[in-house]
Design a protein around this motif. Structure first.
Motif, PDB file in Angstrom:
ATOM      1  N   LEU A  13     -40.137  11.423   7.349  1.00  0.00           N
ATOM      2  CA  LEU A  13     -39.424  10.785   6.235  1.00  0.00           C
ATOM      3  C   LEU A  13     -37.974  11.254   6.176  1.00  0.00           C
ATOM      4  O   LEU A  13     -37.058  10.451   5.966  1.00  0.00           O
ATOM      5  CB  LEU A  13     -40.136  11.071   4.913  1.00  0.00           C
ATOM      6  CG  LEU A  13     -41.547  10.497   4.767  1.00  0.00           C
ATOM      7  CD1 LEU A  13     -42.159  10.949   3.445  1.00  0.00           C
ATOM      8  CD2 LEU A  13     -41.549   8.982   4.894  1.00  0.00           C
ATOM      9  N   LEU A  14     -37.755  12.548   6.372  1.00  0.00           N
ATOM     10  CA  LEU A  14     -36.392  13.081   6.357  1.00  0.00           C
ATOM     11  C   LEU A  14     -35.559  12.489   7.490  1.00  0.00           C
ATOM     12  O   LEU A  14     -34.368  12.231   7.315  1.00  0.00           O
ATOM     13  CB  LEU A  14     -36.415  14.610   6.456  1.00  0.00           C
ATOM     14  CG  LEU A  14     -36.956  15.350   5.231  1.00  0.00           C
ATOM     15  CD1 LEU A  14     -37.204  16.827   5.555  1.00  0.00           C
ATOM     16  CD2 LEU A  14     -36.037  15.216   4.035  1.00  0.00           C
ATOM     17  N   ALA A  15     -36.184  12.247   8.632  1.00  0.00           N
ATOM     18  CA  ALA A  15     -35.478  11.666   9.773  1.00  0.00           C
ATOM     19  C   ALA A  15     -35.220  10.173   9.589  1.00  0.00           C
ATOM     20  O   ALA A  15     -34.265   9.633  10.150  1.00  0.00           O
ATOM     21  CB  ALA A  15     -36.282  11.892  11.053  1.00  0.00           C
ATOM     22  N   THR A  16     -36.041   9.511   8.794  1.00  0.00           N
ATOM     23  CA  THR A  16     -35.961   8.057   8.641  1.00  0.00           C
ATOM     24  C   THR A  16     -35.057   7.631   7.489  1.00  0.00           C
ATOM     25  O   THR A  16     -34.373   6.612   7.585  1.00  0.00           O
ATOM     26  CB  THR A  16     -37.379   7.478   8.424  1.00  0.00           C
ATOM     27  OG1 THR A  16     -38.203   7.857   9.533  1.00  0.00           O
ATOM     28  CG2 THR A  16     -37.358   5.965   8.312  1.00  0.00           C
ATOM     29  N   TYR A  17     -35.065   8.393   6.403  1.00  0.00           N
ATOM     30  CA  TYR A  17     -34.341   8.007   5.191  1.00  0.00           C
ATOM     31  C   TYR A  17     -33.208   8.999   4.927  1.00  0.00           C
ATOM     32  O   TYR A  17     -33.444  10.095   4.413  1.00  0.00           O
ATOM     33  CB  TYR A  17     -35.303   7.920   4.009  1.00  0.00           C
ATOM     34  CG  TYR A  17     -36.387   6.899   4.254  1.00  0.00           C
ATOM     35  CD1 TYR A  17     -36.104   5.530   4.177  1.00  0.00           C
ATOM     36  CD2 TYR A  17     -37.678   7.277   4.594  1.00  0.00           C
ATOM     37  CE1 TYR A  17     -37.080   4.575   4.423  1.00  0.00           C
ATOM     38  CE2 TYR A  17     -38.668   6.335   4.842  1.00  0.00           C
ATOM     39  CZ  TYR A  17     -38.361   4.986   4.761  1.00  0.00           C
ATOM     40  OH  TYR A  17     -39.330   4.040   5.015  1.00  0.00           O
ATOM     41  N   PRO A  18     -31.972   8.638   5.257  1.00  0.00           N
ATOM     42  CA  PRO A  18     -30.847   9.586   5.174  1.00  0.00           C
ATOM     43  C   PRO A  18     -30.575  10.155   3.787  1.00  0.00           C
ATOM     44  O   PRO A  18     -30.060  11.265   3.680  1.00  0.00           O
ATOM     45  CB  PRO A  18     -29.641   8.761   5.653  1.00  0.00           C
ATOM     46  CG  PRO A  18     -30.179   7.520   6.253  1.00  0.00           C
ATOM     47  CD  PRO A  18     -31.581   7.344   5.783  1.00  0.00           C
ATOM     48  N   LYS A  19     -30.905   9.441   2.739  1.00  0.00           N
ATOM     49  CA  LYS A  19     -30.653   9.930   1.376  1.00  0.00           C
ATOM     50  C   LYS A  19     -31.710  10.938   0.923  1.00  0.00           C
ATOM     51  O   LYS A  19     -31.546  11.602  -0.095  1.00  0.00           O
ATOM     52  CB  LYS A  19     -30.603   8.769   0.379  1.00  0.00           C
ATOM     53  CG  LYS A  19     -29.527   7.752   0.658  1.00  0.00           C
ATOM     54  CD  LYS A  19     -28.206   8.220   0.140  1.00  0.00           C
ATOM     55  CE  LYS A  19     -27.166   7.123   0.341  1.00  0.00           C
ATOM     56  NZ  LYS A  19     -25.863   7.553  -0.019  1.00  0.00           N
ATOM     57  N   LEU A  20     -32.798  11.032   1.674  1.00  0.00           N
ATOM     58  CA  LEU A  20     -33.867  11.980   1.361  1.00  0.00           C
ATOM     59  C   LEU A  20     -33.556  13.309   2.036  1.00  0.00           C
ATOM     60  O   LEU A  20     -33.356  13.361   3.249  1.00  0.00           O
ATOM     61  CB  LEU A  20     -35.211  11.425   1.836  1.00  0.00           C
ATOM     62  CG  LEU A  20     -36.435  12.260   1.526  1.00  0.00           C
ATOM     63  CD1 LEU A  20     -36.618  12.444   0.027  1.00  0.00           C
ATOM     64  CD2 LEU A  20     -37.669  11.587   2.122  1.00  0.00           C
ATOM     65  N   THR A  21     -33.464  14.370   1.241  1.00  0.00           N
ATOM     66  CA  THR A  21     -33.162  15.711   1.742  1.00  0.00           C
ATOM     67  C   THR A  21     -34.175  16.689   1.141  1.00  0.00           C
ATOM     68  O   THR A  21     -34.843  16.365   0.148  1.00  0.00           O
ATOM     69  CB  THR A  21     -31.746  16.150   1.322  1.00  0.00           C
ATOM     70  OG1 THR A  21     -31.725  16.298  -0.112  1.00  0.00           O
ATOM     71  CG2 THR A  21     -30.688  15.148   1.768  1.00  0.00           C
ATOM     72  N   PRO A  22     -34.289  17.888   1.701  1.00  0.00           N
ATOM     73  CA  PRO A  22     -35.202  18.868   1.093  1.00  0.00           C
ATOM     74  C   PRO A  22     -34.912  19.122  -0.390  1.00  0.00           C
ATOM     75  O   PRO A  22     -35.830  19.374  -1.166  1.00  0.00           O
ATOM     76  CB  PRO A  22     -34.985  20.119   1.945  1.00  0.00           C
ATOM     77  CG  PRO A  22     -34.648  19.569   3.304  1.00  0.00           C
ATOM     78  CD  PRO A  22     -33.773  18.364   2.985  1.00  0.00           C
ATOM     79  N   ALA A  23     -33.664  19.044  -0.790  1.00  0.00           N
ATOM     80  CA  ALA A  23     -33.323  19.252  -2.201  1.00  0.00           C
ATOM     81  C   ALA A  23     -33.831  18.120  -3.090  1.00  0.00           C
ATOM     82  O   ALA A  23     -33.858  18.264  -4.308  1.00  0.00           O
ATOM     83  CB  ALA A  23     -31.810  19.389  -2.356  1.00  0.00           C
ATOM     84  N   ARG A  24     -34.247  17.023  -2.469  1.00  0.00           N
ATOM     85  CA  ARG A  24     -34.738  15.869  -3.211  1.00  0.00           C
ATOM     86  C   ARG A  24     -36.240  15.671  -2.961  1.00  0.00           C
ATOM     87  O   ARG A  24     -36.732  14.544  -2.884  1.00  0.00           O
ATOM     88  CB  ARG A  24     -33.919  14.632  -2.862  1.00  0.00           C
ATOM     89  CG  ARG A  24     -32.451  14.783  -3.342  1.00  0.00           C
ATOM     90  CD  ARG A  24     -31.662  13.525  -3.229  1.00  0.00           C
ATOM     91  NE  ARG A  24     -32.214  12.431  -4.008  1.00  0.00           N
ATOM     92  CZ  ARG A  24     -32.025  12.227  -5.315  1.00  0.00           C
ATOM     93  NH1 ARG A  24     -31.276  13.075  -6.016  1.00  0.00           N
ATOM     94  NH2 ARG A  24     -32.564  11.186  -5.917  1.00  0.00           N
ATOM     95  N   ILE A  25     -36.937  16.795  -2.842  1.00  0.00           N
ATOM     96  CA  ILE A  25     -38.400  16.815  -2.771  1.00  0.00           C
ATOM     97  C   ILE A  25     -38.868  17.593  -3.986  1.00  0.00           C
ATOM     98  O   ILE A  25     -38.416  18.714  -4.228  1.00  0.00           O
ATOM     99  CB  ILE A  25     -38.898  17.470  -1.476  1.00  0.00           C
ATOM    100  CG1 ILE A  25     -38.387  16.697  -0.248  1.00  0.00           C
ATOM    101  CG2 ILE A  25     -40.421  17.548  -1.474  1.00  0.00           C
ATOM    102  CD1 ILE A  25     -38.692  17.360   1.080  1.00  0.00           C
ATOM    103  N   THR A  26     -39.789  17.022  -4.741  1.00  0.00           N
ATOM    104  CA  THR A  26     -40.199  17.642  -5.996  1.00  0.00           C
ATOM    105  C   THR A  26     -41.657  17.331  -6.299  1.00  0.00           C
ATOM    106  O   THR A  26     -42.293  16.513  -5.642  1.00  0.00           O
ATOM    107  CB  THR A  26     -39.275  17.160  -7.139  1.00  0.00           C
ATOM    108  OG1 THR A  26     -39.479  17.975  -8.280  1.00  0.00           O
ATOM    109  CG2 THR A  26     -39.511  15.702  -7.487  1.00  0.00           C
ATOM    110  N   GLY A  27     -42.155  17.982  -7.327  1.00  0.00           N
ATOM    111  CA  GLY A  27     -43.509  17.729  -7.798  1.00  0.00           C
ATOM    112  C   GLY A  27     -43.518  16.747  -8.954  1.00  0.00           C
ATOM    113  O   GLY A  27     -42.507  16.565  -9.640  1.00  0.00           O
ATOM    114  N   HIS A  28     -44.665  16.138  -9.164  1.00  0.00           N
ATOM    115  CA  HIS A  28     -44.827  15.213 -10.282  1.00  0.00           C
ATOM    116  C   HIS A  28     -44.518  15.923 -11.601  1.00  0.00           C
ATOM    117  O   HIS A  28     -43.948  15.332 -12.517  1.00  0.00           O
ATOM    118  CB  HIS A  28     -46.253  14.663 -10.274  1.00  0.00           C
ATOM    119  CG  HIS A  28     -46.438  13.411 -11.053  1.00  0.00           C
ATOM    120  ND1 HIS A  28     -47.677  12.901 -11.302  1.00  0.00           N
ATOM    121  CD2 HIS A  28     -45.570  12.559 -11.635  1.00  0.00           C
ATOM    122  CE1 HIS A  28     -47.563  11.788 -12.007  1.00  0.00           C
ATOM    123  NE2 HIS A  28     -46.293  11.564 -12.220  1.00  0.00           N
TER     124      HIS A  28
END
Length: 182
Positions: A142-157
């Motif tokens: 997902l990180l490789a496919t979607y440039p706006k997605l970064t580790p800082a933009r991974i979160t829990g519900h």
């Protein structure tokens, strides 16, 4: 090992299409990954109940808890089961109904711009090594496919719906997960 994505579908995921999705708003880019947990009935694993739930086929009479949720229309993009098996319900390019009333960094309606991954589990039962391994592979892709997605933009519900949701809970090892995707 990569998990190729074609038309929003992971090549190595078992497809199990859900009717519970719609289009993302025009011009919206995927920029958030939300980690959840689910078990049906609560605290029990396996049995295909999550798949039935996300397909609006949950038999309300099969368990007392099911009667309380059978009429809900929800979904996630992916489910990672205890053995690491990955099931996909909604194309990553489409809007799954996983976050509900939510906000990330002041931007509401997280479903519009996020991907939702359910881990088969509960807040207080440790997740399996196989789940972490599958989650790492999926997240790297997902990180490789979607440039706006970064580790800082991974979160829990729990972080996008505080006070309303608690998942993935204290049993989820965030340091382990983030170390695995570096």
């Amino acid at each position: 090992m990569s998990l190729p994505i074609a038309n929003g579908w992971l090549s190595e995921a078992q497809p199990c299409p859900s009717p519970n999705f719609n289009l993302r708003p025009v011009g919206t880019e995927i920029s958030l990954l939300v980690i959840h947990n689910i078990s049906l009935p609560p605290g029990q694993f396996g049995g295909g109940h999550v798949q039935a739930f996300f397909q609006n086929r949950l038999e309300a009479s099969a368990h007392p808890y099911f009667a309380t949720i059978a009429d809900l229309q929800v979904s996630a993009h992916l489910l990672i089961e205890r053995d690491g098996a990955i099931t996909q319900f909604v194309s990553l390019e489409e809007r799954a109904w996983h976050a509900g009333v939510s906000s990330f960094e002041g931007v509401a309606n997280c479903n519009d711009y996020s991907i939702g991954i359910e881990l088969e589990g509960t807040d207080d039962v440790p997740y399996s090594d196989a789940q972490y391994q599958s989650l790492e592979k999926v997240t790297r892709q997902l990180l490789a496919t979607y440039p706006k997605l970064t580790p800082a933009r991974i979160t829990g519900h729990d972080q996008i719906a505080p006070g309303r949701k608690t998942d993935p809970g204290p049993a989820f090892d965030w340091p382990r997960f983030f170390a695995s995707i570096k």
